[in-house]
Structure formats: C-alpha cells, structure tokens
Design a protein around this motif. Structure first.
Motif, PDB file in Angstrom:
ATOM      1  N   LEU A  43       0.670  -1.019   0.495  1.00  0.00           N
ATOM      2  CA  LEU A  43      -0.138   0.013   0.305  1.00  0.00           C
ATOM      3  C   LEU A  43       0.753   1.289  -0.217  1.00  0.00           C
ATOM      4  CD1 LEU A  43      -2.800   0.939  -0.074  1.00  0.00           C
ATOM      5  CD2 LEU A  43      -3.218   0.877   1.988  1.00  0.00           C
ATOM      6  N   ARG A  44       0.631   2.090  -1.204  1.00  0.00           N
ATOM      7  CA  ARG A  44       1.646   3.422  -1.274  1.00  0.00           C
ATOM      8  C   ARG A  44      -0.071   4.249  -1.431  1.00  0.00           C
ATOM      9  NH1 ARG A  44       4.928   0.946   0.138  1.00  0.00           N
ATOM     10  NH2 ARG A  44       6.752   0.438  -0.266  1.00  0.00           N
ATOM     11  N   VAL A  45       0.454   5.695  -0.351  1.00  0.00           N
ATOM     12  CA  VAL A  45      -0.816   6.954  -0.666  1.00  0.00           C
ATOM     13  C   VAL A  45      -0.330   7.809  -1.470  1.00  0.00           C
ATOM     14  CG1 VAL A  45      -2.826   8.018   0.254  1.00  0.00           C
ATOM     15  CG2 VAL A  45      -3.125   5.306   0.865  1.00  0.00           C
ATOM     16  N   THR A  46      -0.736   8.695  -1.481  1.00  0.00           N
ATOM     17  CA  THR A  46      -0.317   9.972  -2.503  1.00  0.00           C
ATOM     18  C   THR A  46      -1.457  10.595  -2.579  1.00  0.00           C
ATOM     19  OG1 THR A  46       1.275   8.906  -4.011  1.00  0.00           O
ATOM     20  CG2 THR A  46       0.072  11.288  -4.812  1.00  0.00           C
ATOM     21  N   ALA A  47      -1.037  12.165  -1.152  1.00  0.00           N
ATOM     22  CA  ALA A  47      -1.773  13.248  -0.791  1.00  0.00           C
ATOM     23  C   ALA A  47      -1.206  14.858  -1.144  1.00  0.00           C
ATOM     24  CB  ALA A  47      -3.256  12.560   0.617  1.00  0.00           C
ATOM     25  N   GLU A  48      -2.385  15.488  -1.517  1.00  0.00           N
ATOM     26  CA  GLU A  48      -1.487  16.723  -1.276  1.00  0.00           C
ATOM     27  C   GLU A  48      -2.104  17.539  -0.193  1.00  0.00           C
ATOM     28  OE1 GLU A  48      -2.321  18.648  -5.502  1.00  0.00           O
ATOM     29  OE2 GLU A  48      -3.912  18.817  -5.391  1.00  0.00           O
ATOM     30  N   ASP A  49      -1.945  19.120   0.549  1.00  0.00           N
ATOM     31  CA  ASP A  49      -2.304  20.270   0.736  1.00  0.00           C
ATOM     32  C   ASP A  49      -3.341  20.599  -0.182  1.00  0.00           C
ATOM     33  OD1 ASP A  49      -1.039  23.476   0.173  1.00  0.00           O
ATOM     34  OD2 ASP A  49       0.009  21.368  -0.801  1.00  0.00           O
ATOM     35  N   ASP A  50      -4.898  21.484   0.646  1.00  0.00           N
ATOM     36  CA  ASP A  50      -5.822  21.870  -0.072  1.00  0.00           C
ATOM     37  C   ASP A  50      -5.281  23.130  -1.080  1.00  0.00           C
ATOM     38  OD1 ASP A  50      -8.095  20.663   1.040  1.00  0.00           O
ATOM     39  OD2 ASP A  50      -8.121  21.849   2.794  1.00  0.00           O
ATOM     40  N   ASN A  51      -4.331  23.387  -0.718  1.00  0.00           N
ATOM     41  CA  ASN A  51      -3.387  25.153  -2.468  1.00  0.00           C
ATOM     42  C   ASN A  51      -2.345  24.490  -3.370  1.00  0.00           C
ATOM     43  OD1 ASN A  51      -4.482  26.360  -0.396  1.00  0.00           O
ATOM     44  ND2 ASN A  51      -3.104  26.426   1.008  1.00  0.00           N
ATOM     45  N   GLY A  52      -2.380  23.162  -3.139  1.00  0.00           N
ATOM     46  CA  GLY A  52      -1.432  22.166  -3.973  1.00  0.00           C
ATOM     47  C   GLY A  52       0.043  22.594  -3.346  1.00  0.00           C
ATOM     48  N   LEU A  53       0.475  23.066  -2.418  1.00  0.00           N
ATOM     49  CA  LEU A  53       1.840  23.603  -2.691  1.00  0.00           C
ATOM     50  C   LEU A  53       2.687  22.377  -2.261  1.00  0.00           C
ATOM     51  CD1 LEU A  53       1.664  26.505   0.454  1.00  0.00           C
ATOM     52  CD2 LEU A  53       1.910  26.573  -2.465  1.00  0.00           C
ATOM     53  N   ALA A  54       1.929  21.099  -2.107  1.00  0.00           N
ATOM     54  CA  ALA A  54       2.994  20.231  -1.391  1.00  0.00           C
ATOM     55  C   ALA A  54       2.159  19.011  -1.818  1.00  0.00           C
ATOM     56  CB  ALA A  54       3.685  19.465  -0.563  1.00  0.00           C
ATOM     57  N   GLU A  55       2.652  17.922  -1.695  1.00  0.00           N
ATOM     58  CA  GLU A  55       1.970  16.670  -2.487  1.00  0.00           C
ATOM     59  C   GLU A  55       3.029  15.889  -2.051  1.00  0.00           C
ATOM     60  OE1 GLU A  55       0.354  14.749  -6.162  1.00  0.00           O
ATOM     61  OE2 GLU A  55       2.789  14.110  -5.886  1.00  0.00           O
ATOM     62  N   VAL A  56       2.745  14.258  -1.143  1.00  0.00           N
ATOM     63  CA  VAL A  56       3.531  13.571  -0.685  1.00  0.00           C
ATOM     64  C   VAL A  56       3.129  12.535  -1.345  1.00  0.00           C
ATOM     65  CG1 VAL A  56       4.639  14.740   0.731  1.00  0.00           C
ATOM     66  CG2 VAL A  56       2.125  13.326   1.590  1.00  0.00           C
ATOM     67  N   SER A  77       5.886  32.004   2.447  1.00  0.00           N
ATOM     68  CA  SER A  77       7.086  32.015   3.433  1.00  0.00           C
ATOM     69  C   SER A  77       7.647  30.253   3.333  1.00  0.00           C
ATOM     70  CB  SER A  77       6.558  32.317   4.023  1.00  0.00           C
ATOM     71  OG  SER A  77       5.451  32.127   4.866  1.00  0.00           O
ATOM     72  N   PRO A  78       8.522  30.438   3.816  1.00  0.00           N
ATOM     73  CA  PRO A  78       8.851  28.729   4.277  1.00  0.00           C
ATOM     74  C   PRO A  78       7.963  28.475   5.542  1.00  0.00           C
ATOM     75  CG  PRO A  78      11.061  30.361   4.007  1.00  0.00           C
ATOM     76  CD  PRO A  78       9.383  31.011   4.283  1.00  0.00           C
ATOM     77  N   GLU A  79       7.635  28.517   6.105  1.00  0.00           N
ATOM     78  CA  GLU A  79       6.576  28.639   7.165  1.00  0.00           C
ATOM     79  C   GLU A  79       5.361  27.774   7.078  1.00  0.00           C
ATOM     80  OE1 GLU A  79       7.866  31.890   7.477  1.00  0.00           O
ATOM     81  OE2 GLU A  79       9.228  31.121   8.790  1.00  0.00           O
ATOM     82  N   VAL A  80       4.932  28.551   5.931  1.00  0.00           N
ATOM     83  CA  VAL A  80       4.253  28.210   4.763  1.00  0.00           C
ATOM     84  C   VAL A  80       4.038  27.456   4.184  1.00  0.00           C
ATOM     85  CG1 VAL A  80       1.733  28.326   3.412  1.00  0.00           C
ATOM     86  CG2 VAL A  80       2.461  30.549   4.568  1.00  0.00           C
ATOM     87  N   VAL A  81       5.282  26.839   3.046  1.00  0.00           N
ATOM     88  CA  VAL A  81       5.764  25.663   2.841  1.00  0.00           C
ATOM     89  C   VAL A  81       5.494  24.879   3.366  1.00  0.00           C
ATOM     90  CG1 VAL A  81       7.579  24.048   1.745  1.00  0.00           C
ATOM     91  CG2 VAL A  81       6.290  27.283   1.075  1.00  0.00           C
ATOM     92  N   ALA A  82       6.213  24.892   4.500  1.00  0.00           N
ATOM     93  CA  ALA A  82       6.563  23.889   5.869  1.00  0.00           C
ATOM     94  C   ALA A  82       5.319  22.860   6.521  1.00  0.00           C
ATOM     95  CB  ALA A  82       7.311  23.786   6.532  1.00  0.00           C
ATOM     96  N   GLN A  83       4.316  24.094   6.866  1.00  0.00           N
ATOM     97  CA  GLN A  83       2.745  23.260   7.220  1.00  0.00           C
ATOM     98  C   GLN A  83       1.952  23.229   6.077  1.00  0.00           C
ATOM     99  OE1 GLN A  83       1.404  24.157   9.732  1.00  0.00           O
ATOM    100  NE2 GLN A  83       0.501  22.786   9.439  1.00  0.00           N
ATOM    101  N   ALA A  84       2.045  22.877   4.379  1.00  0.00           N
ATOM    102  CA  ALA A  84       1.702  22.134   3.605  1.00  0.00           C
ATOM    103  C   ALA A  84       1.926  21.128   3.523  1.00  0.00           C
ATOM    104  CB  ALA A  84       2.109  23.461   1.820  1.00  0.00           C
TER     105      ALA A  84
END
Length: 144
Positions: A43-56, A77-84
């Motif tokens: 099993l592997r799952v891919t998801a992104e944050d609401d703003n599409g900044l980050a996909e994991v 800001s880097p903080e926003v990216v980290a939160q994403a």
C-alpha cells in the motif's frame, strides 16, 4: 451406534469431521491473513495539501517516500511551505489508515478479536493524537 457414546464422547468419525472442519477454518484464516499482509505491505498513498503547494507519498508504515513541491512555493514563506508539507502528510496518513482498515475488512473481516486488534493498531499508528502546538503557526512540530 452413531453420535455420542456413553458419557457424551463423540464417535471417532464425528471427531475427525470436527477436526477437518477446524483445520479448514484455520487454513482459510492463515491464507486470508497472508493476503491481508501482502496487500498492506504494498500500500502507498499520495495526497496533497488544500493549496497544492505540496504532494507527498507515504508507504504502508506511514513513512514519507516522495515529496513534490509546486512552483507556487516560491511566492510563500518557508513556514507556509512547511505547514503545507505537514498537512499533506497528515492527509496521506489518514487516507492510508482508511485504506488499511478497508483491506483488513475485505480480507480477514471484522468479526474476530484479532482483526479488530489489527485495525485498531493500524489506526493508532497512522492517526496519532497531535501534540499540543502541533500544526500551529510558527510551530515546527519537531519539539516535544
């Protein structure tokens, strides 16, 4: 004389039938458990944050296997990216927990105490209670 003999003891043929039935149920449970384990491991799952900044992408244990950042991260800001990133990881783990529990139900069912224990353990592992301050602005999430 068939059925029970004096004292309620089953006849040998009846006992053998019961043993064969019991062994069949154990063999089926072992096979179903193997299928469950194999499916959970893959099993592997891919998801992104609401703003599409980050996909994991996370693996079956919830470990981060891939991270993709959108071009728009250059405008925040880097903080926003980290939160994403953290939001995307949390979302992926939640989806992973849901999918894992579906696999458990599909393969070994939900009736047995063992299946319920496995599903509970998976849920605890992938849906940990957030620590105080986790995910708040300015919080790295790394401190205890």
């Amino acid at each position: 004389m068939s059925g029970a003999l004096g004292g309620g003891v089953l006849d040998p043929d009846g006992a053998m039938d019961q043993m064969r039935g019991w062994k069949g149920r154990i063999d089926k449970l072992a096979a179903d458990t193997k299928v469950m384990s194999d499916r959970l491991q893959e099993l592997r799952v891919t998801a992104e944050d609401d703003n599409g900044l980050a996909e994991v992408t996370v693996d079956s244990a919830g470990a981060l296997r891939d991270l993709r950042l959108g071009r728009q991260i250059q405008r925040v800001s880097p903080e926003v990216v980290a939160q994403a990133v953290m939001d995307a990881i949390r979302r992926a783990k939640e989806q992973l927990a849901e999918r894992s529990q579906e696999i458990i139900a599909e393969t070994v069912g939900t009736e047995s105490a063992a299946a319920r224990a496995i599903a509970e353990r998976v849920g605890r592992q992938l849906r940990p209670d957030p620590e105080p301050g986790w995910g708040e602005p300015g919080s790295s999430g790394w401190q205890r």
